[in-house]
Design an enzyme around this catalytic site. Structure first.
Site, PDB file in Angstrom:
ATOM      1  N   GLU A 280      14.308   0.207  -6.310  1.00 59.33           N
ATOM      2  CA  GLU A 280      13.637   0.015  -5.019  1.00 59.33           C
ATOM      3  C   GLU A 280      13.367   1.348  -4.325  1.00 59.33           C
ATOM      4  O   GLU A 280      14.265   2.177  -4.146  1.00 59.33           O
ATOM      5  CB  GLU A 280      14.505  -0.870  -4.123  1.00 59.33           C
ATOM      6  CG  GLU A 280      13.986  -1.048  -2.720  1.00 59.33           C
ATOM      7  CD  GLU A 280      12.647  -1.759  -2.661  1.00 59.33           C
ATOM      8  OE1 GLU A 280      11.722  -1.190  -2.044  1.00 59.33           O
ATOM      9  OE2 GLU A 280      12.528  -2.864  -3.232  1.00 59.33           O
ATOM     10  N   SER A 326       6.628  -3.840  -3.574  1.00 63.89           N
ATOM     11  CA  SER A 326       7.555  -4.176  -4.650  1.00 63.89           C
ATOM     12  C   SER A 326       6.927  -5.091  -5.691  1.00 63.89           C
ATOM     13  O   SER A 326       7.083  -4.883  -6.898  1.00 63.89           O
ATOM     14  CB  SER A 326       8.813  -4.827  -4.068  1.00 63.89           C
ATOM     15  OG  SER A 326       9.503  -3.919  -3.240  1.00 63.89           O
ATOM     16  N   HIS A 440      16.507   0.706   0.740  1.00 67.29           N
ATOM     17  CA  HIS A 440      15.441  -0.011   1.439  1.00 67.29           C
ATOM     18  C   HIS A 440      15.781  -0.052   2.924  1.00 67.29           C
ATOM     19  O   HIS A 440      16.934   0.093   3.307  1.00 67.29           O
ATOM     20  CB  HIS A 440      15.372  -1.440   0.862  1.00 67.29           C
ATOM     21  CG  HIS A 440      14.142  -2.213   1.220  1.00 67.29           C
ATOM     22  ND1 HIS A 440      13.926  -2.740   2.467  1.00 67.29           N
ATOM     23  CD2 HIS A 440      13.076  -2.579   0.463  1.00 67.29           C
ATOM     24  CE1 HIS A 440      12.765  -3.386   2.473  1.00 67.29           C
ATOM     25  NE2 HIS A 440      12.231  -3.302   1.279  1.00 67.29           N
ATOM     26  N   ASP A 494       9.589   1.233  -7.849  1.00 63.69           N
ATOM     27  CA  ASP A 494       8.511   0.268  -7.616  1.00 63.69           C
ATOM     28  C   ASP A 494       7.397   0.904  -6.792  1.00 63.69           C
ATOM     29  O   ASP A 494       6.215   0.638  -6.999  1.00 63.69           O
ATOM     30  CB  ASP A 494       9.038  -1.002  -6.952  1.00 63.69           C
ATOM     31  CG  ASP A 494       9.735  -0.739  -5.614  1.00 63.69           C
ATOM     32  OD1 ASP A 494      10.134   0.419  -5.362  1.00 63.69           O
ATOM     33  OD2 ASP A 494       9.902  -1.686  -4.827  1.00 63.69           O
ATOM     34  N   HIS A 495       7.770   1.748  -5.848  1.00 65.89           N
ATOM     35  CA  HIS A 495       6.831   2.472  -4.998  1.00 65.89           C
ATOM     36  C   HIS A 495       7.624   3.566  -4.309  1.00 65.89           C
ATOM     37  O   HIS A 495       8.834   3.699  -4.518  1.00 65.89           O
ATOM     38  CB  HIS A 495       6.165   1.540  -3.972  1.00 65.89           C
ATOM     39  CG  HIS A 495       7.142   0.753  -3.134  1.00 65.89           C
ATOM     40  ND1 HIS A 495       7.883   1.318  -2.111  1.00 65.89           N
ATOM     41  CD2 HIS A 495       7.522  -0.553  -3.185  1.00 65.89           C
ATOM     42  CE1 HIS A 495       8.666   0.403  -1.564  1.00 65.89           C
ATOM     43  NE2 HIS A 495       8.473  -0.746  -2.192  1.00 65.89           N
TER      44      HIS A 495
END
Length: 643
Positions: A280, A326, A440, A494-495
């Site tokens: 993440e 995501s 996150h 994911d990013h």
């Protein structure tokens, strides 16, 4: 003339004043949006700022008229009682409920632009509908960003104060016929102006202004987000579908230059297990192994374990994500499907047969599973995982111990990764994907680790260290498992998320993620540093190659470990236009035309060379290749040819 004495001059002027207030406060919101994100949106001078703000008026007009259409109608409709106090009070509440809610969108974007890198769109619904913790996220955001909330409250108070400063005095029409005739004429003129304002002009030959039009007025692509406002971007994307078939080239050109099908012939006798870590918000900026040659002043790494693992692995320090969220990362990594302006996973076309690393592994007899410690269904992972064909899904429900829940998103990474290490491998060969969760918003770590990690320079630096530590503990457990030695591990993000160093404020580097292939088995020869440009959609064909899948695969990516050298085409989108890295240049494409050409090294997209390179053979070929890639993407998605 007595006839014109019934013209409602006072009401019209007060209405104009009230609409003007909306323009005024939207400009203040634009300034705050830029001020709190000025590291990501560079403005060179005061004149540049005012130029961007001026061009933003067109987008503000559309947003304000969308929101206030009913208010305008009720302000002008001739029902005689318009000037009465009760009626004006109804208008007051209508005005501030609608404007207050939509104005707040701009303040939410002040915070979330750092993460999403694009203005708010209706795609937020696609994310929110899979979550039951929206209120918790909202509350945490307020706590962490009190100044943003304070600004909103102050400005709304000022807006109400200024609204009340100009009041309408009660007046009853004397002659009803002129009153109605003049009111209807006023309404008709207002309706025409409103339609033109919402469209952006009065020409039938042009389409209504859209998000991409903001880029017509900027020097740097990121400035388009400043020209826009969040209300506009949200309403303009409601019920939109940018998936449309286009035709630029013939199929022969696509087959020869895009090569949507790849085939590899590696001979593998003992099929390796596969473990894919989608970490993440794992931006490449956080990891020292990927920044050794970047010459970043005062650079600090926040992933000591990943750095040590990278030293024993094959890594790609120039890797880019193919999406911004995501769920985009899941489709890119596992199925080789990037997300453009509209995400594939939230489109009407996502529920179709899709060839992916999951389906390929299923064909080869692998046991396939997906792990994510959030409530089952969060982020849309369970639904998309079922489309891809995972045989097993393990989430918060299967973990079945809420003591390890972080209270917001998911089970903390450390205990969930331990569960992952011990639960896989009961059937071999296996392919398992783990999507971590702790690095996150709201950027917390378990209380027992408070003080263990460096606070760093921004909010991401502490939780990414916790995730790195959790991965270290995972490997300590995984090494004891019988399946470990014949396993290929893949790591990517994911990013990206919050950035600190100017290098990663560059537009293309906002997609900069790490990519690691590691195996304790030397047979796979996964060692070294490869400086080629790579992307998430290369992971699926690379793994298909490594496990010896010798049939054709549908992929816009390519194997990064094969002797067969397919030319790379890096693809992603900033939310308004598509971006391609082809050969020596970066191309920006609005769905119809190439609107920007930049040197491959110009990751900040600071110097548009489209005019200087008009007759350059490589650039002309690159433009056509970008369009051909887009054509093939749309054709396959819409006509359900994703296999």
């Amino acid at each position: 003339m007595r006839f014109f004495k019934e013209f409602r001059k006072q009401e019209v002027l007060v209405l104009l004043y009230r609409i003007f207030l909306a323009y005024f406060f939207y400009q203040i919101a634009r300034f705050l949006f830029w001020y709190f994100n000025k590291g990501l949106i560079k403005v060179d001078s005061v004149s540049d700022y005012f130029s961007l703000s001026y061009h933003g008026v067109a987008f503000d007009t559309t947003a304000i008229l969308y929101v206030n259409a009913l208010f305008i109608l009720l302000s002008l409709i001739p029902i005689v009682v318009n000037t009465k106090k009760v009626y004006q009070k109804i208008l007051f509440w209508l005005y501030f409920i609608t404007n207050g809610i939509t104005y707040a969108m701009n303040f939410g974007d002040i915070v979330y632009f750092k993460f999403s890198q694009t203005r708010l769109t209706s795609a937020a619904f696609q994310v929110a509908k899979h979550e039951d913790n929206v209120f918790k996220v909202f509350t945490a955001s307020i706590v962490q960003n009190p100044y943003i909330l304070l600004w909103f409250v102050i400005l709304m108070w000022l807006w109400v104060f200024l609204y009340k400063k100009v009041k309408i005095t009660e007046r009853k029409p004397v002659r009803l016929v002129p009153y109605f005739i003049l009111s209807i004429l006023t309404l008709c003129i207002t309706a025409v102006l409103t339609v033109g304002g919402i469209r952006g002009d009065f020409k039938h030959s042009t389409r209504p202004i859209n998000l991409v039009d903001a880029n017509r007025f900027v020097k740097l692509p990121a400035q388009g987000n400043m020209v826009l406002n969040s209300t506009f971007s949200f309403f303009r994307t409601l019920n939109t579908n940018n998936f449309k078939e286009v035709y630029f080239v013939d199929e022969k050109f696509i087959d020869e230059n895009i090569q949507p099908y790849k085939q590899y012939d590696r001979k593998v006798t003992n099929k390796p297990n596969i473990v894919i870590f989608i970490v993440e918000s794992f931006g490449r900026e956080y990891s020292g192994a990927f920044n050794k040659d970047k010459n970043i002043k005062d650079y600090v790494s926040y992933t000591p374990f990943i750095d040590s693992l990278a030293g024993q692995s094959l890594i790609f320090p120039n890797t880019f994500a193919n999406g911004r969220q995501s769920i985009h990362g899941m489709s890119s990594v596992l199925a080789g499907i990037p997300s453009l302006t509209d995400a594939f996973t939230s489109s009407p076309y996502s529920n179709q047969k899709i060839q992916s690393i999951v389906s390929i592994c299923n064909d080869l007899g692998y046991d396939t599973s997906f792990y994510h410690g959030a409530p089952n269904g969060s982020m849309g992972f369970l639904g998309f995982g079922n489309i891809l064909g995972f045989k097993h899904y393990y989430g918060k429900t299967e973990y079945n111990n809420d003591k390890d829940f972080d209270g917001m998103w998911a089970i903390w990474d450390e205990p969930f990764l331990q569960y992952f290490a011990k639960n896989v491998g009961k059937t071999q060969p296996f392919m398992a994907t783990i999507f971590t969760a702790s690095s996150h918003h709201p950027f917390k770590i378990p209380e027992k680790y408070n003080g263990k990690f460096k606070k760093g320079k921004n909010q991401m630096h502490e939780p990414i260290q916790y995730t790195d530590y959790s991965i270290k503990k995972y490997f300590e457990t995984a090494k004891k498992q019988p399946w470990y030695n014949n396993t290929i591990f893949v790591f990517t993000g994911d990013h990206t998320n919050e950035v600190y160093y100017p290098e990663y404020e560059k537009i293309m580097n906002r997609f900069a993620v790490p990519l690691i292939f590691y195996s304790p088995n030397p047979e796979y020869n996964l060692k070294g540093v490869n400086q080629e440009f790579a992307q998430q959609i290369d992971i699926y064909p690379t793994l298909a190659d490594l496990i010896g899948y010798d049939k054709k695969i549908r992929s816009w990516g390519r194997s990064l470990v094969s002797d067969k050298k397919y030319a790379p085409i890096i693809a992603n989108s900033d939310g308004t236009v598509e971006q391609f890295i082809i050969g020596n240049y970066i191309y920006r494409f609005d769905g119809k035309e190439i609107v920007g050409v930049f040197e491959k090294t110009d990751l900040g997209l600071e110097k548009n060379l489209i005019d200087q390179l008009k007759n350059n053979p490589e650039v002309e070929r690159g433009k056509l290749t970008a369009k051909a890639w887009y054509q093939d993407y749309m054709n396959r998605v819409i006509n359900r040819k994703m296999y």
